[in-house]
Design an enzyme around this catalytic site. Structure first.
Site, short mmCIF file in Angstrom:
data_model
loop_
_atom_site.label_atom_id
_atom_site.label_comp_id
_atom_site.label_asym_id
_atom_site.label_seq_id
_atom_site.Cartn_x
_atom_site.Cartn_y
_atom_site.Cartn_z
N HIS A 155 -5.43 8.58 11.80
CA HIS A 155 -6.38 7.46 11.68
C HIS A 155 -7.34 7.41 12.86
O HIS A 155 -8.33 6.71 12.83
CB HIS A 155 -5.62 6.14 11.56
CG HIS A 155 -4.70 6.13 10.39
ND1 HIS A 155 -3.37 6.47 10.49
CD2 HIS A 155 -4.93 5.87 9.08
CE1 HIS A 155 -2.83 6.40 9.27
NE2 HIS A 155 -3.74 6.05 8.42
N LYS B 164 1.46 -7.03 6.24
CA LYS B 164 1.56 -7.45 4.85
C LYS B 164 1.87 -8.93 4.70
O LYS B 164 2.68 -9.48 5.42
CB LYS B 164 2.63 -6.63 4.13
CG LYS B 164 2.10 -5.32 3.57
CD LYS B 164 3.22 -4.38 3.25
CE LYS B 164 4.22 -4.98 2.31
NZ LYS B 164 3.71 -5.12 0.91
N LEU C 224 -18.39 -9.18 -3.07
CA LEU C 224 -18.17 -9.51 -1.66
C LEU C 224 -17.98 -8.24 -0.83
O LEU C 224 -18.49 -8.13 0.29
CB LEU C 224 -16.96 -10.44 -1.51
CG LEU C 224 -16.68 -10.91 -0.08
CD1 LEU C 224 -17.87 -11.70 0.48
CD2 LEU C 224 -15.41 -11.76 -0.01
N HIS D 222 7.47 12.05 2.04
CA HIS D 222 6.64 11.54 3.13
C HIS D 222 6.57 10.03 3.05
O HIS D 222 6.47 9.46 1.97
CB HIS D 222 5.23 12.13 3.04
CG HIS D 222 4.24 11.40 3.90
ND1 HIS D 222 4.24 11.50 5.28
CD2 HIS D 222 3.25 10.53 3.60
CE1 HIS D 222 3.29 10.73 5.77
NE2 HIS D 222 2.67 10.13 4.77
N GLU E 117 -5.25 18.54 -2.62
CA GLU E 117 -5.43 17.32 -3.42
C GLU E 117 -6.88 16.98 -3.73
O GLU E 117 -7.22 15.81 -3.97
CB GLU E 117 -4.74 16.10 -2.77
CG GLU E 117 -3.25 16.29 -2.57
CD GLU E 117 -2.55 15.08 -1.93
OE1 GLU E 117 -3.04 13.95 -2.06
OE2 GLU E 117 -1.51 15.28 -1.28
N1 GLN Z 1 0.14 13.34 0.01
C1 GLN Z 1 -0.65 12.17 0.28
C2 GLN Z 1 -1.83 12.56 1.15
O1 GLN Z 1 -1.70 13.48 1.92
C3 GLN Z 1 0.15 11.10 1.00
C4 GLN Z 1 -0.65 9.85 1.19
C5 GLN Z 1 0.12 8.71 1.82
O2 GLN Z 1 0.97 8.90 2.63
N2 GLN Z 1 -0.20 7.50 1.51
O3 GLN Z 1 -2.87 11.93 1.11
ZN ZN Z 2 1.17 8.68 4.84
#
Ligand code: GLN
Ligand code: ZN
Length: 760
Positions: A694, A114, A17, A641, A484
């Site tokens: 975003h 959610k 889907l 975070h 990352e």
């Molecule tokens: N350290 C992660 C990143 O920068 C944190 C992601 C998140 O907050 N979900 O992607």
């Molecule tokens: Zn985040």
């Protein structure tokens, strides 16, 4: 014995889907193709229920995007901005969900939030004070007629009126959603008539809001609603899940419905009480098979538990899944990544249908060998040496309170860290990830398919890290990250290295719309056999004189975004993970990394549904975090975070985590989050996100300066950081560069303003 399920996953065993939706949205295929694939999936889902001899097949649980959005469409709840005639119903549906569709003008999408305490997100219905409900039963009737063609009894599922109102938001501040109940009930009455005309005998009416702590007017609305909806032509199964009925049980038991469904996995002894209050002709459906986890059920235990009730109720006892199976992956059979032993402990949606069938046979007095197989599988799991690691258990029992606290309080740590890290006022940093480019993804898939050796892959990743460090230096950031690049996902990456975790290939679960997640499986005691991130971080630090921040996922998030073992309390598992992360934290420090971020974006969503259970959760969750963070010296700076801004109600717990620095999302709420800091004196440093990652828009310097100035009304400048509100992995390098250059300029402006202010 009657068996059924509350719902089945709709994404398809191989996420068919998802791919069909995305092809349609991107103009790569037409709506006929999408509709055809959807029809095929529904058919497969029903066939699976028939193959496993369920008494009913469940209808209307399928959705192209979200079942709450479907329900809004069924009731004609279409916000005005989508009624511009620019698209037909098919595309209006997607415009509501995503803001855009192949046809029609773009609009602000409906809000998403959610679904109870799950990781599924629904689209929030928007109601106005003069809301008119108008039945649009096209989808429902189409699916009902499709299902009836299979010649098997059908049971449509509908979201109940009270839960629908509860989940909705009102567009005007001063109007009470319950005022819409009378007209909503008239619409449901029409709907019931329509279904009766179609020959439907039973409908499942979902009222999960009933398990929440509701105000009296909401509880009473249930009585009003179900008295009014009682109809001799149709039988309603009043369905609750995700919890028990608590003090509402008696009142609900007296409603004139044909039956009740309870989530046996989460409602204690409610079923016995409710059974004793049933009328002669009412049925009780028990959700015996867990719909939230992937372990085989203990069918022997269940059959013992239910034997006498089955004798008493006879055909009036039904067996079901506890909730919809939407929250578990589709089919274990196709799984290749999990080994045979592990698979023998597990059960995905399709296998859960078989469990229902087995239990029904046994309780119906028809013993089957399958019960013995189930018994032996569970026995083998309990005894497996892969699950129990004595060293981990011993370490857990020896944890002392001092393991969960830094050696000195923040006020003493802060100056030592400042000296060591040599940071300016308003230090700038990022949340960890940099763009996951197609180069990176290609390298990872080449490694998987063997086209790239481990050494070659390492080389490619190091090149990525190097570019990332150089870029950050160019922008002028004060605290750098390695970016990352090597991580596919912040949880799965660590799960692959930790003992006690397994990662599946097809264990996908819908998160929202076409978006799916693949939670790893925690099956045994968790430990960290060897360092995971140290090599990457050490390499990154070797490239620069600026401090590089190590980057880890915290114990609560590692728990929350996984399928968790069911043979010990979640708190225990969380603490095991905390110790594994603590080892990594200490090794990073040893390797010369003096700032380490432990991400906990999931800490808030772990909150139980009942406020009365919040504190117990927060106590063990913050304890686990502190265990993971407290092995370091005073001059090592711990960051954390979190995303999403609804922290106001858990501020004391967040302070209790005692991170030196917390970075959080605030830009979308225009620093409204900081109101929480007005009421609660947050003691440590904080980086309120100054721009929304975003959004593709370039953040302006002046806007970011203004946001930090707003923050300064609550938090002294000495404790403020300047950073984006989340990781940058979903963005492109061009926009990231432009945004971070502006962000650094904003910090510079703030420093200059301050100097000017001082001299003035
Ligand atoms: N350290 C992660 C990143 O920068 C944190 C992601 C998140 O907050 N979900 O992607
Ligand atoms: Zn985040």
């Amino acid at each position: 014995m009657q068996t059924h399920i509350l719902g089945y996953p709709r994404i398809g065993a191989k996420r068919e889907l998802k791919f069909a939706l995305e092809a349609y949205w991107n103009g790569l295929s037409g709506r006929e193709t999408l509709s055809e694939i959807a029809r095929e999936l529904r058919h497969q889902n029903w066939q699976a229920q028939i193959d496993n001899q369920l008494g009913f097949i469940t209808v209307n649980d399928f959705s192209l995007y979200d079942h709450v959005l479907d329900h809004s469409q069924l009731l004609g709840v279409i916000p005005e901005r989508f009624q511009d005639g620019s698209s037909d119903a098919f595309d209006t549906y997607f415009r509501m969900a995503r803001g855009r569709a192949p046809s029609g003008t773009d609009q602000r999408a409906c809000a998403m939030t959610k679904w109870f305490d799950t990781n599924y997100h629904y689209l929030v219905p928007e109601l106005s004070a003069d809301q008119v409900f108008e039945l649009n039963p096209g989808k429902l009737l189409t699916e009902l007629r499709e299902a009836k063609q299979l010649g098997h009894p059908v049971k449509p599922v509908l979201l109940g009126p009270i839960t629908y109102l509860w989940l909705a938001k009102s567009c005007q501040a001063d109007f009470d959603r319950l005022s819409l109940l009378p007209s909503l009930l008239r619409t449901y009455q029409l709907l019931f008539e329509l279904l009766a005309d179609e020959g439907v005998e039973w409908i499942q009416i979902d009222e999960p809001a009933l398990v929440l702590e509701l105000e009296a007017d909401w509880v009473n609305a249930y009585t009003t609603a179900y008295q009014q909806l009682s109809n001799p032509r149709i039988k309603t199964l009043l369905t609750t899940y995700f919890g028990g009925l608590g003090s509402k049980l008696e009142q609900i038991a007296h409603l004139p419905v044909a039956g009740f469904h309870l989530d046996l996995t989460r409602s204690g002894n409610d079923y016995l009480k409710l059974a004793s209050l049933l009328d002669q002709d009412q049925i009780l459906s028990l959700g015996v098979i867990d719909g939230r986890n992937i372990w085989k059920s203990d069918l022997t235990q269940l059959s013992d538990q239910l034997q006498s009730l089955a004798g008493k109720l006879g055909e009036r006892l039904w067996l079901s899944s506890a909730c919809s199976l939407l929250h578990v992956p589709v089919d274990l059979e196709q799984e290749q990544a999990l080994d045979a032993e592990l698979k023998s402990w597990l059960c995905f949606a399709r296998q859960k249908l078989a469990e229902l069938n087995i239990l029904a046979s046994v309780l119906g007095g028809d013993p089957t060998d399958a019960l013995d197989d189930n018994f032996l599988a569970l026995k083998a799991r309990r005894a497996s040496t892969r699950i129990h690691q004595p060293a981990v258990k011993a370490r857990l029992t020896s944890i002392t309170p001092s393991d969960a606290s830094r050696s000195s309080p923040y006020a003493e740590r802060a100056p030592l860290q400042r000296e060591r890290l040599n940071l300016p006022l308003y230090p700038t940093t990022t949340i960890g990830s940099f763009p996951q480019t197609s180069d990176i993804r290609q390298a990872r898939s080449a490694l998987r398919s063997g086209k790239l050796s481990a050494g070659e892959y390492e080389y490619v990743m190091k090149q990525q890290i190097k570019t990332c460090i150089e870029s950050q230096q160019r922008y002028g950031l004060d605290m750098l990250v390695h970016g990352e690049a090597e991580r596919n996902d912040m949880v799965e990456y660590f799960a692959e290295f930790l003992e006690g975790y397994a990662v599946s290939q097809y264990g996908w679960v819908q998160s929202y719309g076409s978006r799916c997640v693949k939670p790893p499986i925690i099956f045994g005691d968790v430990s960290r056999p060897e360092p995971i991130t140290v090599g990457w971080s050490r390499y990154a630090q070797s490239l620069t004189d600026k401090p590089v921040k190590g980057m880890l996922t915290g114990p609560v998030t590692m728990l929350q975004w996984a399928f968790v073992r069911d043979d010990q309390p979640r708190a225990t598992t969380c603490l095991q993970i905390a110790l594994a992360i603590r080892d990594e934290v200490c090794d990073l420090e040893q390797a010369g990394i003096h700032a380490i971020q432990i991400d906990e974006p999931a800490i808030r969503e772990g909150l139980p549904l009942l406020a009365s259970e919040w504190q117990a959760y927060l106590d063990w969750a913050t304890f686990a975090f502190r265990v993971s963070a407290s092995g370091v010296k005073n001059d090592t700076q711990i960051h954390t975070h979190m995303c999403y801004s609804q922290f106001n109600d858990i501020m004391p717990a967040i302070a209790d985590m005692d991170a030196d620095v917390i970075t959080i999302e605030t830009s979308r709420s225009n620093m409204r989050l900081l109101e929480a800091f007005a009421d609660f004196d947050y003691p440590n440093e904080i980086g309120p996100g100054v721009y929304d990652i975003h959004s593709p828009n370039l953040p302006a310097v002046a806007d970011m300066v203004r946001l930090i100035e707003l923050a300064e009304q609550q938090i002294p400048a000495e404790r403020l950081w300047v950073n984006p509100d989340c990781g940058l992995k979903t963005r492109g390098w061009k926009e990231v560069s432009a945004a971070l250059i502006n962000m650094v300029a904003a910090a510079k402006t703030l420093r200059e303003n301050r100097l000017l202010g001082k001299t003035a």
